[in-house]
Design a protein around this motif. Sequence first.
Motif, PDB file in Angstrom:
ATOM      1  N   PRO A  50       0.827  -1.334   0.127  1.00  0.00           N
ATOM      2  CA  PRO A  50      -0.076  -0.102  -0.063  1.00  0.00           C
ATOM      3  C   PRO A  50       0.967   1.385   0.056  1.00  0.00           C
ATOM      4  CG  PRO A  50      -0.614  -1.697   1.802  1.00  0.00           C
ATOM      5  CD  PRO A  50       0.617  -2.083   1.053  1.00  0.00           C
ATOM      6  N   THR A  51       0.455   2.240  -0.588  1.00  0.00           N
ATOM      7  CA  THR A  51       1.016   3.444  -0.689  1.00  0.00           C
ATOM      8  C   THR A  51       1.288   4.021   0.617  1.00  0.00           C
ATOM      9  OG1 THR A  51       0.035   4.276  -2.608  1.00  0.00           O
ATOM     10  CG2 THR A  51       0.929   6.131  -1.398  1.00  0.00           C
ATOM     11  N   ALA A  52       2.577   4.425   1.101  1.00  0.00           N
ATOM     12  CA  ALA A  52       3.058   4.730   2.386  1.00  0.00           C
ATOM     13  C   ALA A  52       2.973   6.052   2.809  1.00  0.00           C
ATOM     14  CB  ALA A  52       4.339   4.463   2.620  1.00  0.00           C
ATOM     15  N   GLN A  53       2.963   7.218   1.709  1.00  0.00           N
ATOM     16  CA  GLN A  53       2.749   8.543   1.956  1.00  0.00           C
ATOM     17  C   GLN A  53       1.248   9.038   1.568  1.00  0.00           C
ATOM     18  OE1 GLN A  53       6.018  10.755   0.050  1.00  0.00           O
ATOM     19  NE2 GLN A  53       7.780   9.356   1.121  1.00  0.00           N
ATOM     20  N   GLN A  54       0.945   9.890   2.054  1.00  0.00           N
ATOM     21  CA  GLN A  54      -0.245  10.707   2.236  1.00  0.00           C
ATOM     22  C   GLN A  54      -0.098  12.205   1.541  1.00  0.00           C
ATOM     23  OE1 GLN A  54      -2.996   8.995   2.665  1.00  0.00           O
ATOM     24  NE2 GLN A  54      -1.618   7.258   3.505  1.00  0.00           N
ATOM     25  N   LYS A  55      -1.079  12.779   0.920  1.00  0.00           N
ATOM     26  CA  LYS A  55      -0.989  14.179   0.506  1.00  0.00           C
ATOM     27  C   LYS A  55      -0.420  15.070   1.626  1.00  0.00           C
ATOM     28  CE  LYS A  55      -3.558  17.550  -2.289  1.00  0.00           C
ATOM     29  NZ  LYS A  55      -4.983  17.972  -2.742  1.00  0.00           N
TER      30      LYS A  55
ATOM     31  N   ASP B 294       2.308  15.138   3.159  1.00  0.00           N
ATOM     32  CA  ASP B 294       3.452  14.430   3.760  1.00  0.00           C
ATOM     33  C   ASP B 294       4.876  15.141   3.461  1.00  0.00           C
ATOM     34  OD1 ASP B 294       1.599  12.915   5.431  1.00  0.00           O
ATOM     35  OD2 ASP B 294       2.641  11.075   4.485  1.00  0.00           O
ATOM     36  N   LEU B 295       5.193  15.375   2.408  1.00  0.00           N
ATOM     37  CA  LEU B 295       6.389  15.931   1.848  1.00  0.00           C
ATOM     38  C   LEU B 295       6.522  17.385   2.678  1.00  0.00           C
ATOM     39  CD1 LEU B 295       8.937  16.140   0.202  1.00  0.00           C
ATOM     40  CD2 LEU B 295       7.712  16.583  -1.910  1.00  0.00           C
ATOM     41  N   GLN B 296       5.592  18.148   2.398  1.00  0.00           N
ATOM     42  CA  GLN B 296       5.491  19.697   3.037  1.00  0.00           C
ATOM     43  C   GLN B 296       5.639  19.719   4.460  1.00  0.00           C
ATOM     44  OE1 GLN B 296       3.148  18.541   0.743  1.00  0.00           O
ATOM     45  NE2 GLN B 296       4.310  19.566  -1.015  1.00  0.00           N
ATOM     46  N   ARG B 297       4.971  18.477   5.210  1.00  0.00           N
ATOM     47  CA  ARG B 297       5.160  18.426   6.694  1.00  0.00           C
ATOM     48  C   ARG B 297       6.587  18.165   6.964  1.00  0.00           C
ATOM     49  NH1 ARG B 297       3.075  13.311  10.013  1.00  0.00           N
ATOM     50  NH2 ARG B 297       4.234  13.772  11.703  1.00  0.00           N
ATOM     51  N   TRP B 298       7.064  17.330   6.102  1.00  0.00           N
ATOM     52  CA  TRP B 298       8.667  16.749   6.398  1.00  0.00           C
ATOM     53  C   TRP B 298       9.788  17.957   6.087  1.00  0.00           C
ATOM     54  CZ3 TRP B 298      12.579  14.986   2.215  1.00  0.00           C
ATOM     55  CH2 TRP B 298      13.686  14.752   3.042  1.00  0.00           C
ATOM     56  N   ARG B 299       9.445  18.735   5.134  1.00  0.00           N
ATOM     57  CA  ARG B 299      10.144  19.844   4.731  1.00  0.00           C
ATOM     58  C   ARG B 299      10.044  20.816   6.062  1.00  0.00           C
ATOM     59  NH1 ARG B 299       9.001  20.526  -1.712  1.00  0.00           N
ATOM     60  NH2 ARG B 299      10.827  19.086  -2.384  1.00  0.00           N
ATOM     61  N   ARG B 300       9.088  21.294   6.508  1.00  0.00           N
ATOM     62  CA  ARG B 300       8.862  22.037   7.469  1.00  0.00           C
ATOM     63  C   ARG B 300       9.637  21.810   8.757  1.00  0.00           C
ATOM     64  NH1 ARG B 300       3.423  22.076   5.614  1.00  0.00           N
ATOM     65  NH2 ARG B 300       2.820  20.814   7.415  1.00  0.00           N
ATOM     66  N   GLU B 301       9.291  20.477   9.182  1.00  0.00           N
ATOM     67  CA  GLU B 301       9.781  19.825  10.352  1.00  0.00           C
ATOM     68  C   GLU B 301      11.379  19.755  10.119  1.00  0.00           C
ATOM     69  OE1 GLU B 301       8.330  15.919  10.984  1.00  0.00           O
ATOM     70  OE2 GLU B 301       6.319  16.740  11.477  1.00  0.00           O
ATOM     71  N   ARG B 302      11.813  19.477   9.080  1.00  0.00           N
ATOM     72  CA  ARG B 302      13.307  19.434   8.640  1.00  0.00           C
ATOM     73  C   ARG B 302      14.150  20.815   9.051  1.00  0.00           C
ATOM     74  NH1 ARG B 302      16.937  17.706   3.572  1.00  0.00           N
ATOM     75  NH2 ARG B 302      18.252  16.050   4.657  1.00  0.00           N
TER      76      ARG B 302
ATOM     77  N   TYR C  98      16.807   7.126   6.462  1.00  0.00           N
ATOM     78  CA  TYR C  98      15.643   6.632   7.153  1.00  0.00           C
ATOM     79  C   TYR C  98      14.898   7.542   7.939  1.00  0.00           C
ATOM     80  CZ  TYR C  98      19.211   5.873  10.708  1.00  0.00           C
ATOM     81  OH  TYR C  98      20.359   5.935  11.708  1.00  0.00           O
ATOM     82  N   ALA C  99      15.532   8.638   8.264  1.00  0.00           N
ATOM     83  CA  ALA C  99      14.734   9.481   9.225  1.00  0.00           C
ATOM     84  C   ALA C  99      14.292  10.821   8.595  1.00  0.00           C
ATOM     85  CB  ALA C  99      16.056   9.937  10.309  1.00  0.00           C
ATOM     86  N   PRO C 100      13.064  10.988   8.741  1.00  0.00           N
ATOM     87  CA  PRO C 100      12.237  10.590   9.714  1.00  0.00           C
ATOM     88  C   PRO C 100      11.358   9.323   9.351  1.00  0.00           C
ATOM     89  CG  PRO C 100      11.009  12.568   9.096  1.00  0.00           C
ATOM     90  CD  PRO C 100      12.360  12.362   8.478  1.00  0.00           C
ATOM     91  N   LYS C 101      11.332   8.535  10.208  1.00  0.00           N
ATOM     92  CA  LYS C 101      10.696   7.107   9.793  1.00  0.00           C
ATOM     93  C   LYS C 101       9.513   7.096   9.320  1.00  0.00           C
ATOM     94  CE  LYS C 101      14.135   4.477  12.777  1.00  0.00           C
ATOM     95  NZ  LYS C 101      14.034   3.454  13.869  1.00  0.00           N
ATOM     96  N   TRP C 102       8.508   8.105  10.076  1.00  0.00           N
ATOM     97  CA  TRP C 102       7.169   8.173   9.605  1.00  0.00           C
ATOM     98  C   TRP C 102       6.932   8.377   8.011  1.00  0.00           C
ATOM     99  CZ3 TRP C 102       5.308  12.445   7.119  1.00  0.00           C
ATOM    100  CH2 TRP C 102       5.866  13.636   7.465  1.00  0.00           C
ATOM    101  N   PHE C 103       8.063   9.330   7.394  1.00  0.00           N
ATOM    102  CA  PHE C 103       7.916   9.701   6.178  1.00  0.00           C
ATOM    103  C   PHE C 103       8.832   8.762   5.097  1.00  0.00           C
ATOM    104  CE2 PHE C 103       9.933  12.452   2.658  1.00  0.00           C
ATOM    105  CZ  PHE C 103       8.578  12.728   2.006  1.00  0.00           C
ATOM    106  N   MET C 104       9.835   8.215   5.621  1.00  0.00           N
ATOM    107  CA  MET C 104      10.682   7.441   4.850  1.00  0.00           C
ATOM    108  C   MET C 104      10.552   5.810   4.713  1.00  0.00           C
ATOM    109  SD  MET C 104      12.769   9.497   3.475  1.00  0.00           S
ATOM    110  CE  MET C 104      13.647  11.165   3.549  1.00  0.00           C
ATOM    111  N   HIS C 105       9.810   5.339   5.595  1.00  0.00           N
ATOM    112  CA  HIS C 105       9.549   3.687   5.956  1.00  0.00           C
ATOM    113  C   HIS C 105       9.133   3.316   4.505  1.00  0.00           C
ATOM    114  CE1 HIS C 105       5.491   4.598   6.767  1.00  0.00           C
ATOM    115  NE2 HIS C 105       5.339   3.559   6.252  1.00  0.00           N
TER     116      HIS C 105
END
Length: 336
Positions: free
Chosen positions: A25-30, A32-40, A253-260
Amino acid sequence: MAWKNPWYDPSLSHHTPEGFRNLEPTAQQKGDLQRWRRERKAQGNPRPPAQGYEHFIQRWWQAADLSGDKDCVWWLGHACLLLRNAGRYTLIDPALSSRASPLSFYGPRRKTPPALVIEDLPSLDVVLISHNHYDHLDRRTIKKIVARFPKVTFVVPLGLKKWFRRHGVQRVVQLDWWQQTHTDGLSIYAVPARHWSMRTLWDRNRSLWCGWVIKVGKLNLWFSGDSGYSDNLLEIARRLGPFNLAALPVGAYAPKWFMHGQHMDPDQAVSLHHALGQPVTMAIHWGVFELADEPLDEPPGALEGAMQAAGLDAGLFKTWKIGGKMLLENIIDEDS
């Protein structure tokens, strides 16, 4: 007119009319990329190695030693492997430029030097490319290979042959998952991986991604390429194992919620190593490019800790120095 997959086979579950897909199944949701960039950005990731980049290079890098004529395997950093067997040389995912990017001035910059340059190779017979991301398919390196070794054979996933033809490659074989080819004494199998492909804004998943199994003599090598963990990967061992050498990713692999869904973490790589029967395993996909949030020096310790927690022989799966090599005679059981 919308692009249609010219290789589409409705009987194959990883094919779609628009391209290719994972079995999982697709791991990422709409979003998610923007959320990761903000957190990073907010967390200041990725952080540099604890003692700085220069110390990291001194600890984890050496120039590749190509002397001698014995059968060897080298790890050249990130996902790049070099295999010498019976005097023939095979490269896997050579990305030796200063950036993993279509641009020379922008994009992920390598933090450790290349362990060799193409001019160092006495010969080159086969090159394997696992997918079209810039840290695995590097146009500048490919151009140097073609200029120096115009007769080299490239083996690539389905959908990439046209790209290689356009860049001057004379001999190119493209394979779907579970297909095989035989060249220069090697039996080469394209095998599944849990990943994706994209080289421009308009070609997402229009070419396939894969791992490789190489059988030559008594060597049976599985190179996973980029892949998230999946129980589906165990089918590779059932069909083509047992392996006496594996190359599994332990970085980005980090963050795992995004990269797994696209990259394994060290715990997952150790679990897969164990499920394979604990062959000699090379830790790849770390040490060169900062593609995720963990610092460059984190994967070695994380892998060591995962092996200890699993109660496994740490000597069978550990991090090598970039440029490090191992004699195949030290891997292959001569009685096998």
